[in-house]
Design an enzyme around this catalytic site. Sequence first.
Site, mmCIF file in Angstrom:
data_model
loop_
_atom_site.group_PDB
_atom_site.id
_atom_site.type_symbol
_atom_site.label_atom_id
_atom_site.label_comp_id
_atom_site.label_asym_id
_atom_site.label_seq_id
_atom_site.Cartn_x
_atom_site.Cartn_y
_atom_site.Cartn_z
ATOM 1 C CB CYS A 121 -0.987 -0.037 1.166
ATOM 2 S SG CYS A 121 -2.379 1.100 0.956
ATOM 3 C CG HIS B 20 -3.437 -3.599 3.199
ATOM 4 N ND1 HIS B 20 -2.503 -3.111 4.088
ATOM 5 C CD2 HIS B 20 -3.929 -2.526 2.534
ATOM 6 C CE1 HIS B 20 -2.445 -1.786 3.980
ATOM 7 N NE2 HIS B 20 -3.304 -1.410 3.031
ATOM 8 C CD GLU C 155 -1.112 -6.008 5.463
ATOM 9 O OE1 GLU C 155 -1.583 -4.872 5.702
ATOM 10 O OE2 GLU C 155 -0.732 -6.358 4.318
#
Length: 245
Positions: A107, A212, A214
């Site tokens: 990002c 994202h 994660e």
Amino acid sequence: MREPVIGVVDLGSDPFRRYMKNKYLAALRAAGAQPLPLGWAADPQAAAAAMARCSGLLLPGGADLAPALYGQAPRPKCGKPCPGRDTAEPLLFAAARAQGKPVLGVCRGCQLLNAVLGGTLYQDLSELPAAHLRHMDFFGRAKHVHTVTLAPGSRLAACREQGAGVQGVNSMHHQALHTAAPGLAVTALSEDGVIEALEASAGPFCVGVQWHPEHLFHRDPFALAIFRAFVQAAQGAPCPPRAAN
């Protein structure tokens, strides 16, 4: 083979930033790495010393970049920057590149590596009239909210069992990449034409993704594979010295 040490730029200490930081740390551990939170380097020497302890660098998400990093003046919809990170991250990125270490940008991190290498950003997606998808969806962070098309032959396509093609992602950004920096190839586009990923055309692993992973790695094999590809690249990078016993 010992776990590679991956430096992760620190996000800060308030509860929200700790929550976000822990997502990156968990993803790296799941991919077989030992994460090392890095402070905000204030000069090239400090950045070089920090990166000498690591086999790779992860540039996480966060506040909007200062527009000066990509040659613009702030416009009304640009968010408040983080001066400490805006100083430290270009230094850490330069040190990682100089030492031949792989880099993964997520990002803001994707936007940072593009800006540092000479690319530009849209300060807000309202500057891109064709962007009509829900690109800012914090509450949908653990699910796919739109799709991207991965370029054939890219590192990201190699992370996907089906190879190049359409892949679901999450999305939490109001800014976006405008022009890609020299030496970076666009390797993913959203349905509405927003640049969603960049990769270095040559040299060590250097990949930036606008989404994202994660927040998805525990349920999405593609998201975990991105971290694994990064960690595998770090295993082949110049090794930092072992700490003294």
